[in-house]
Design a protein around this motif. Structure first.
Motif, PDB file in Angstrom:
ATOM      1  N   SER A 225      20.161  14.022 -15.019  1.00 30.83           N
ATOM      2  CA  SER A 225      19.148  14.492 -14.052  1.00 30.83           C
ATOM      3  C   SER A 225      19.906  15.525 -13.123  1.00 30.83           C
ATOM      4  O   SER A 225      19.158  16.316 -12.438  1.00 30.83           O
ATOM      5  N   GLY A 226      21.214  15.155 -12.846  1.00 31.48           N
ATOM      6  CA  GLY A 226      21.942  16.354 -12.462  1.00 31.48           C
ATOM      7  C   GLY A 226      21.851  17.743 -12.928  1.00 31.48           C
ATOM      8  O   GLY A 226      22.261  18.583 -12.096  1.00 31.48           O
ATOM      9  N   PHE A 227      21.663  17.823 -14.193  1.00 28.15           N
ATOM     10  CA  PHE A 227      21.415  19.274 -14.709  1.00 28.15           C
ATOM     11  C   PHE A 227      19.817  19.514 -14.770  1.00 28.15           C
ATOM     12  O   PHE A 227      19.670  20.607 -14.975  1.00 28.15           O
ATOM     13  N   ASP A 228      19.042  18.789 -13.756  1.00 30.47           N
ATOM     14  CA  ASP A 228      17.789  19.250 -13.658  1.00 30.47           C
ATOM     15  C   ASP A 228      16.980  18.919 -15.285  1.00 30.47           C
ATOM     16  O   ASP A 228      16.345  20.025 -15.572  1.00 30.47           O
ATOM     17  N   ILE A 229      17.277  18.012 -15.956  1.00 28.45           N
ATOM     18  CA  ILE A 229      16.656  17.903 -17.348  1.00 28.45           C
ATOM     19  C   ILE A 229      16.153  16.461 -17.378  1.00 28.45           C
ATOM     20  O   ILE A 229      16.535  15.411 -17.080  1.00 28.45           O
ATOM     21  N   ASP A 230      15.092  16.236 -17.983  1.00 26.72           N
ATOM     22  CA  ASP A 230      14.412  15.359 -18.316  1.00 26.72           C
ATOM     23  C   ASP A 230      15.119  14.726 -19.871  1.00 26.72           C
ATOM     24  O   ASP A 230      15.061  15.343 -20.773  1.00 26.72           O
ATOM     25  N   GLU A 231      15.552  13.584 -19.529  1.00 30.90           N
ATOM     26  CA  GLU A 231      16.259  12.962 -20.801  1.00 30.90           C
ATOM     27  C   GLU A 231      15.265  12.529 -22.044  1.00 30.90           C
ATOM     28  O   GLU A 231      16.067  12.692 -23.259  1.00 30.90           O
ATOM     29  N   VAL A 236      16.214  17.552 -25.537  1.00 31.49           N
ATOM     30  CA  VAL A 236      17.551  16.707 -25.521  1.00 31.49           C
ATOM     31  C   VAL A 236      18.150  16.269 -26.900  1.00 31.49           C
ATOM     32  O   VAL A 236      19.184  16.322 -27.115  1.00 31.49           O
ATOM     33  N   THR A 237      16.967  16.035 -27.710  1.00 33.88           N
ATOM     34  CA  THR A 237      17.264  15.432 -29.027  1.00 33.88           C
ATOM     35  C   THR A 237      18.067  16.684 -29.747  1.00 33.88           C
ATOM     36  O   THR A 237      18.915  16.481 -30.530  1.00 33.88           O
ATOM     37  N   ALA A 238      17.452  17.873 -29.616  1.00 32.99           N
ATOM     38  CA  ALA A 238      17.932  18.848 -30.451  1.00 32.99           C
ATOM     39  C   ALA A 238      19.520  19.183 -29.761  1.00 32.99           C
ATOM     40  O   ALA A 238      20.091  19.657 -30.554  1.00 32.99           O
ATOM     41  N   LEU A 260      24.905  21.524 -19.346  1.00 28.32           N
ATOM     42  CA  LEU A 260      23.751  21.896 -20.015  1.00 28.32           C
ATOM     43  C   LEU A 260      22.834  22.469 -19.067  1.00 28.32           C
ATOM     44  O   LEU A 260      22.461  21.664 -18.074  1.00 28.32           O
ATOM     45  N   GLU A 261      22.385  23.916 -19.518  1.00 28.96           N
ATOM     46  CA  GLU A 261      21.562  24.379 -18.662  1.00 28.96           C
ATOM     47  C   GLU A 261      19.866  24.528 -19.290  1.00 28.96           C
ATOM     48  O   GLU A 261      19.760  24.789 -20.292  1.00 28.96           O
ATOM     49  N   PRO A 262      19.178  24.112 -18.351  1.00 29.76           N
ATOM     50  CA  PRO A 262      17.759  23.914 -18.914  1.00 29.76           C
ATOM     51  C   PRO A 262      17.132  25.462 -18.810  1.00 29.76           C
ATOM     52  O   PRO A 262      17.333  26.365 -17.973  1.00 29.76           O
ATOM     53  N   TYR A 263      16.265  25.906 -19.675  1.00 31.37           N
ATOM     54  CA  TYR A 263      15.619  27.089 -19.879  1.00 31.37           C
ATOM     55  C   TYR A 263      14.172  26.923 -19.838  1.00 31.37           C
ATOM     56  O   TYR A 263      13.812  26.121 -20.679  1.00 31.37           O
ATOM     57  N   ARG A 264      13.642  27.626 -18.980  1.00 37.70           N
ATOM     58  CA  ARG A 264      12.023  27.283 -18.702  1.00 37.70           C
ATOM     59  C   ARG A 264      11.334  28.800 -18.945  1.00 37.70           C
ATOM     60  O   ARG A 264      11.789  29.777 -17.950  1.00 37.70           O
ATOM     61  N   ARG A 265      10.572  28.637 -19.846  1.00 36.05           N
ATOM     62  CA  ARG A 265       9.817  30.038 -20.012  1.00 36.05           C
ATOM     63  C   ARG A 265       8.975  30.368 -18.675  1.00 36.05           C
ATOM     64  O   ARG A 265       8.300  29.240 -17.964  1.00 36.05           O
ATOM     65  N   GLY A 266       8.782  31.430 -18.232  1.00 38.10           N
ATOM     66  CA  GLY A 266       8.062  31.641 -17.090  1.00 38.10           C
ATOM     67  C   GLY A 266       8.857  32.352 -16.060  1.00 38.10           C
ATOM     68  O   GLY A 266       8.381  33.010 -15.009  1.00 38.10           O
ATOM     69  N   THR A 267      10.101  32.038 -15.994  1.00 35.46           N
ATOM     70  CA  THR A 267      11.113  32.579 -15.208  1.00 35.46           C
ATOM     71  C   THR A 267      11.736  33.866 -15.501  1.00 35.46           C
ATOM     72  O   THR A 267      12.334  34.635 -14.960  1.00 35.46           O
ATOM     73  N   SER A 268      11.473  34.414 -16.882  1.00 38.97           N
ATOM     74  CA  SER A 268      11.705  35.623 -17.316  1.00 38.97           C
ATOM     75  C   SER A 268      10.469  36.209 -18.042  1.00 38.97           C
ATOM     76  O   SER A 268       9.423  35.539 -18.438  1.00 38.97           O
ATOM     77  N   LEU A 269      10.676  37.569 -18.348  1.00 42.38           N
ATOM     78  CA  LEU A 269       9.605  38.323 -18.982  1.00 42.38           C
ATOM     79  C   LEU A 269       9.408  37.817 -20.195  1.00 42.38           C
ATOM     80  O   LEU A 269      10.403  37.904 -21.179  1.00 42.38           O
ATOM     81  N   LEU A 270       8.286  37.527 -20.520  1.00 40.15           N
ATOM     82  CA  LEU A 270       8.131  36.908 -22.308  1.00 40.15           C
ATOM     83  C   LEU A 270       7.973  38.144 -23.345  1.00 40.15           C
ATOM     84  O   LEU A 270       6.834  38.927 -22.917  1.00 40.15           O
ATOM     85  N   ILE A 271       8.596  38.182 -24.151  1.00 38.49           N
ATOM     86  CA  ILE A 271       8.468  39.221 -25.200  1.00 38.49           C
ATOM     87  C   ILE A 271       8.593  38.691 -26.490  1.00 38.49           C
ATOM     88  O   ILE A 271       9.403  37.913 -26.941  1.00 38.49           O
ATOM     89  N   ASP A 272       7.431  38.839 -27.242  1.00 37.94           N
ATOM     90  CA  ASP A 272       7.368  38.082 -28.484  1.00 37.94           C
ATOM     91  C   ASP A 272       8.399  38.952 -29.730  1.00 37.94           C
ATOM     92  O   ASP A 272       8.804  39.859 -29.293  1.00 37.94           O
ATOM     93  N   GLU A 273       8.420  38.156 -30.747  1.00 39.25           N
ATOM     94  CA  GLU A 273       9.244  38.561 -31.972  1.00 39.25           C
ATOM     95  C   GLU A 273       8.902  40.229 -32.282  1.00 39.25           C
ATOM     96  O   GLU A 273       9.615  40.851 -32.449  1.00 39.25           O
TER      97      GLU A 273
END
Length: 883
Positions: A225-231, A236-238, A260-273
Motif C-alpha cells: 500500500s505504501g506504493f499505492d498498489i492494491d495487493e 501484482v501476480t504478474a 514498484l511503480e503503479p501505472y494507470r492509463r488516463g494519466t498519459s495520452l493513449l496511442i494504440d498499436e
C-alpha cells in the motif's frame, strides 16, 4: 549402456546434469579458457552464430557434436545467440582448477534472455530493454514490466482490449506468459505480434500468494500500500511472477529493484498499436529502425540516460496541462539562456550511464572501472547543482533540490581506487598505495623481491663470468637462470639443471627459489586482499543505490530538457500554448521529421485550424480562421501532393507538445488530446492473412468505438480497399458518425471528392485541399493546404508522370467522363440519400462481422442462475460501459 557407449567423464557427467536443469537454453559450459557446447546445442549454435562444428570422441561409434569459443569472446556470442532467439545458460567453473580436489565444481551463474541483458556491450545505450509479464485474469489482465539494467519496475491492471496497446508502447524485448493459456484471446493476440519474444512460465509461477510474498520480501515491507498498489490484483501476480523469473535467471542480488511503480492509463495520452506504427514515433514503419523516426530526429540528448528517458516521454505524452507547462517553462528558460544550457550539456557530456552503473553495483557485477566511472559522474554534481541554483522555472528548481551530491560515496571510491583501475579485480593494481597497511607491506615485499632478482642476476654474472646469464620466468617452473649452451661448462656446481633447449640451458638455485616463493606469495596475497577490499567497497556503495538511482533520474531529465531546448533553438521551434479546449490552431506548422531531413527551407509549412469556434470569444481567431476551423477537416487533392504528410504532421505536433517540447511552427495553440488515432496504412498486417480492407475496417471500428470528444483522429483514404461505391458509402457514413456522435477533431484525407458535399449537411465539417498549379498539360504540386475542395483528383496526371503509355491515359479520360456523369444528379451533386441525425451515442456495432463485446456478454450470461439483485447490477454495469 551398450558396448558401443562410453562412460562419460566427470566433466561430461556434470554437463549432462546441468543441461537437464536447463533444457530450453543453450548451455555454455566453461572448460578452462573456453566455453564449450555439446550435442544439439552445438549443432543449433553453429548454424545460428557461425561457430565451427566439430566432435568429441571422433574415433568412437557415437562422436559427440561439439563447438566452442574463447572465454573472452563471451559477450559477442551472447549477443548473437540472444538476437537469434536463444536463451543462454552460463555455467562457470566455481573453483580454481589448480586447487580443485577431484572434478572442478561447475554451476550456472545466470541465464541470459532478451529481456534480462545487463551488459553495456549487449544493450543499445539509447534504448530501454524491458522484460514484461502478462497475466490474464477473468475480466482483466495484469501487466508488469522491468528494466533489469536499471531496476525500474512498473505494474498495471488493464482491460483485455488495452493489453496490446500497452505492449506496443513498452516494446519489451521479452514477454512472460503463463503456459497452457492458448484459450486466452489476449495470449493469442500476443502470439501474433511481430517481433515479440514470448517465454512461457509454469502455472505455479503465477500463484497469487507466492507472488505477493516474493514482492514483499524484495521490498522488505509488510504491504504494497505504501506504493499505492492494491495487493489483490492480476497486476501484482504478474509482478511477482516476473520477479520469480529474475531470481531464476540472474542468480544474484536484485538490490537495485527497490520500488514498484503503479501505472494507470488516463494519466498519459493513449496511442494504440496501429497508431504508433503509423506515426513512426520511435521506429519506422518500413524497417522498424530508430533512424528516420520522430525520436531519432528530435533526440539531441548527450547521455544514454537522457536518450532513454526521451523515448519514454515520447511513448507516454502527458495529458495534464499543469505538468506539461512545468516542462515547457523549463525548456523556455533554457532556450533564453544559451550559455546556461550549453554549460549544462558540457557537464553532462562527461557523465557516464549512472543508471546502469548503479544497477551493476547493486547486483554485484560491477568492475573496478565501473566504480571509478561512478565517482567521476558524482564529481560533476557540485557544478551542475550550482548552475541550477537560482533558476526561475519551477521544474529546474525541483531538479536542483533533488540532486544529492553523495560526497561520502564519491570520497570512499576515490580514496580506495587508483585513477585508472583495471577491468578485472584479478589483474591487481586497483587499490591505491597508502589505503591499507597490510596491502602496502605485501606490495613492498613483492617489489623488493623483484629488485633482489635484478641484483641477483648482476651478482651471478660477476661471480660466474658468464656475461649473457639472465634470470627468466615461466608458468611451468617459475624463475630460472639461463645461459647459452656454449657457456654451460662455466656454471657453478650448485646450479641445478632444469631444462635443456637447442641453444640454451636453464638452471635453478636454492636462493632463487626462496625469493621466488616470497615474491609470488606476496603478489598472490596482495591480489586476494585487493579483491576483498574492492568487494567491501562495492557493498558499501550498493547500500546507497537508491540515492544513486534518484540522482541518475535527475540527470536524465536535465539532459532531456536541455536537449529539447537545443532542438528548439537550432530548428526554430515555438512554444505551444496548451489548452483544455478541443482545438488545434497551428500557424505555419512543419512536419518534424521531414523538416529536419530535407534541406533547410525546402519543406512547405502549412496551417492547421480545428475547433476554433470554441475559443472565439478571446478574439484571437480571425473570421476566416473561424469559417474554416470545423471539427471535421476533409482534405482532398492528388497523390504525391502532401495530404498524408499534412495530417500526420498535425498528430506529431500534438504528441510533441504533450511531452513538453516546443514544436516546428510559427505559433501553436494545442488542445490536450486524450487519445490519438491514426488509420493510414495496413501493410504490416498483410503477412498475417488479413486483407487490406479487413485491417482497415478493424482499425476504423476501433476508432469509432473508443474515440471521445477530446480525441484526435487522422484518417487516410478510408474505403479504398473495396469497390468505389462501397468505399464512398462507408467513408460518408463514418464521417457523419464522427461528426454527429463523437464530435472529435478529425483530419480526413481522401480521394473521394463526393465527400466534399458533406459540408452542406454537417455544420462542423469543412473542406481543405492541396494547391495545384496547372501549366498546359503539366501539373505542379505546391504542397500548400488551402481552404475549399479540390476540383479533380489529377490521378491521370500522376499516371502520366509515372510513365503510363499515352493510349492508356487517353482511354482513361473517356472512361472517367462516363463514370462521373452516371452518379450525379441534374445539378451535378452526388446522389446520396438523406441522413438520419443521431442525437446520442448509440450502440456502435463493428464494421465487420464480429459482434459488439456487450452482445457477446449478454448471450453468455446465465440469467436463470442469477438473483434479481445480481441481474440489476449486471444491467447497471453494462449500461455504464455504453456511456
Amino acid at each position: 549402456m551398450t558396448t558401443t557407449e562410453r562412460t562419460p567423464t566427470p566433466a561430461m557427467q556434470r554437463y549432462l546434469e546441468v543441461k537437464a536443469q536447463h533444457p530450453n537454453a543453450i548451455l555454455l559450459f566453461r572448460m578452462g579458457d573456453f566455453y564449450e557446447l555439446f550435442y544439439e546445442d552445438a549443432v543449433s549454435a553453429s548454424k545460428a552464430v557461425g561457430l565451427t562444428l566439430t566432435s568429441r570422441d571422433k574415433g568412437s561409434p557415437n562422436p559427440i557434436p561439439m563447438a566452442g569459443f574463447p572465454y573472452h569472446q563471451l559477450d559477442g556470442y551472447l549477443q548473437k545467440l540472444v538476437r537469434a532467439g536463444f536463451r543462454a545458460a552460463i555455467c562457470e567453473q566455481m573453483e580454481d582448477p589448480k586447487l580443485a580436489k577431484g572434478p572442478v565444481k561447475r554451476d550456472v551463474t545466470r541465464v541470459v534472455t532478451p529481456g534480462t541483458l545487463t551488459e553495456d556491450s549487449l544493450l543499445d545505450p539509447r534504448e530501454s530493454n524491458f522484460l514484461a509479464c502478462v497475466f490474464p485474469a477473468k475480466d482483466s489482465c495484469g501487466l508488469a514490466w522491468v528494466e533489469v539494467s536499471t531496476g525500474r519496475f512498473f505494474v498495471s491492471d488493464l482491460r483485455n482490449d488495452a493489453v496490446l496497446d500497452e505492449i506496443a508502447r513498452i516494446h519489451p524485448a521479452e514477454c512472460l506468459i503463463p503456459d497452457k493459456t492458448t484459450e486466452s484471446p489476449v495470449i493469442q493476440a500476443l502470439s501474433r505480434m511481430s517481433g515479440l519474444f514470448l517465454s512461457e512460465r509454469p502455472p505455479w509461477s503465477f500463484a497469487a500468494d507466492q507472488c505477493l510474498r516474493l514482492l514483499l520480501e524484495q521490498f522488505q515491507t509488510r504491504t504494497l500500500s505504501g506504493f499505492d498498489i492494491d495487493e489483490h490484483t492480476p497486476g501484482v501476480t504478474a509482478a511477482g511472477a516476473l520477479l520469480d523469473y529474475l531470481r531464476e535467471t540472474q542468480r544474484s542480488s536484485l538490490g537495485h529493484i527497490t520500488r514498484l511503480e503503479p501505472y494507470r492509463r488516463g494519466t498519459s495520452l493513449l496511442i494504440d498499436e496501429a497508431t504508433r506504427r503509423s506515426l513512426e514515433l520511435t521506429q519506422t514503419l518500413r524497417n522498424g529502425e530508430r533512424a528516420g523516426s520522430l525520436l531519432a530526429v528530435i533526440d539531441e540528448t548527450v547521455t544514454p540516460m537522457g536518450a532513454r528517458l526521451l523515448g519514454e516521454w515520447l511513448s507516454n505524452p502527458l495529458t495534464d496541462p499543469a505538468r506539461i507547462n512545468l516542462r515547457l517553462d523549463a525548456v523556455e528558460e533554457l532556450t533564453t539562456d544559451s550559455m546556461f544550457c550549453r554549460d549544462l550539456r558540457e557537464q553532462l557530456q562527461n557523465a557516464y550511464d549512472m543508471q546502469r552503473l548503479t544497477a551493476r553495483v547493486a547486483t554485484g557485477r560491477c568492475s573496478p572501472r565501473d566504480l571509478a566511472c561512478l565517482a567521476r559522474t558524482l564529481a560533476l554534481l557540485p557544478k551542475l547543482k550550482a548552475k541550477l541554483s537560482g533558476r526561475a522555472a519551477a521544474r529546474l528548481i525541483e531538479l536542483e533540490t533533488k540532486l544529492d551530491l553523495c560526497p561520502e560515496i564519491r570520497t570512499d571510491i576515490e580514496t580506495a581506487l587508483v585513477d585508472e583501475p583495471p577491468m578485472l579485480t584479478t589483474d591487481g593494481g586497483l587499490i591505491r598505495d597508502g589505503y591499507h597497511a597490510q596491502l602496502d607491506e605485501w606490495r613492498d615485499l613483492a617489489r623488493g623481491g623483484k629488485d633482489w632478482i635484478v641484483r641477483y642476476q648482476a651478482s651471478e654474472i660477476e661471480r660466474t663470468g658468464i656475461p649473457n646469464l639472465k634470470v627468466g620466468f615461466n608458468k611451468v617452473f617459475g624463475y630460472y637462470l639461463e645461459c647459452t649452451a656454449a657457456q654451460a661448462e662455466k656454471v657453478p656446481p650448485e646450479y641445478i639443471r632444469k631444462q635443456t633447449l637447442k641453444n640454451y640451458e636453464r638452471f635453478i638455485t636454492p636462493a632463487l627459489k626462496e625469493y621466488e616463493d616470497k615474491v609470488l606469495r606476496a603478489e598472490g596475497q596482495a591480489v586476494q586482499l585487493e579483491q576483498e577490499l574492492f568487494t567491501g567497497l562495492r557493498e558499501r556503495v550498493a547500500v546507497q543505490s537508491p540515492r544513486l538511482r534518484d540522482n541518475a533520474e535527475v540527470l536524465a531529465e536535465i539532459d532531456v530538457l536541455a536537449a529539447l531546448a537545443t532542438l528548439a533553438v537550432s530548428a526554430r521551434y515555438c512554444r505551444p500554448e496548451i489548452t483544455s479546449d478541443p482545438i488545434l490552431d497551428i500557424s505555419e506548422g512543419r512536419h518534424p521529421v521531414l523538416d529536419r531531413l530535407k534541406p533547410s527551407g525546402e519543406f512547405v509549412p502549412n496551417d492547421v485550424s480545428i475547433g476554433i469556434p470554441a475559443a472565439q470569444e478571446d478574439g484571437q481567431a480571425s473570421a476566416e480562421a473561424i469559417a474554416t476551423s470545423g471539427l471535421i477537416q476533409l482534405i482532398t487533392g492528388p497523390n504525391m501532393a502532401g495530404k498524408s504528410t499534412y495530417i500526420r504532421q498535425a498528430a506529431l505536433l500534438t504528441v510533441m507538445a504533450q511531452i513538453g517540447s516546443f514544436v516546428p511552427a510559427k505559433s501553436a495553440r494545442i488542445g490536450i488530446a486524450d487519445r490519438i488515432f491514426a488509420r493510414v496504412g495496413a501493410s504490416d498486417e498483410l503477412g498475417k492473412g488479413q486483407s487490406t480492407f479487413m485491417v482497415e475496417m478493424t482499425e476504423t471500428a476501433r476508432i469509432l468505438n473508443a474515440a471521445t470528444k477530446q480525441s484526435l483522429v487522422i484518417l487516410d483514404e478510408i474505403g479504398r480497399g473495396t469497390s468505389t461505391y462501397d468505399g464512398i458509402s462507408l467513408a460518408w457514413s463514418i464521417t457523419e458518425y464522427l461528426h454527429d456522435v463523437i464530435s472529435c477533431r478529425t483530419l480526413f484525407a481522401t480521394h473521394y471528392h463526393e465527400l466534399t458535399q458533406l459540408t452542406q449537411s454537417l455544420k462542423q465539417c469543412v473542406n481543405w485541399n492541396v494547391a495545384v498549379r496547372e501549366e498546359a498539360d503539366d501539373v505542379i504540386f505546391l504542397h500548400k493546404i488551402i481552404p475549399g475542395s479540390a476540383h479533380k483528383s489529377y490521378g491521370i496526371h500522376v499516371a502520366q508522370l509515372a510513365g503510363v503509355p499515352r493510349a492508356v491515359l487517353d482511354r482513361a479520360k473517356v472512361i472517367l467522363e462516363t463514370l462521373e456523369s452516371d452518379h450525379v444528379d441534374e445539378s451535378g451533386k452526388t446522389k446520396v440519400p438523406a441522413r438520419r441525425t443521431q442525437k446520442k451515442r448509440e450502440l456502435q456495432l463493428s464494421l465487420f462481422e464480429e459482434e459488439h463485446p456487450i452482445i457477446d456478454e449478454l448471450r453468455q450470461m446465465k440469467v436463470d442462475e442469477m438473483t434479481p439483485i445480481a441481474a440489476l447490477q449486471e444491467l447497471h454495469r453494462l449500461r455504464e460501459r455504453l456511456k
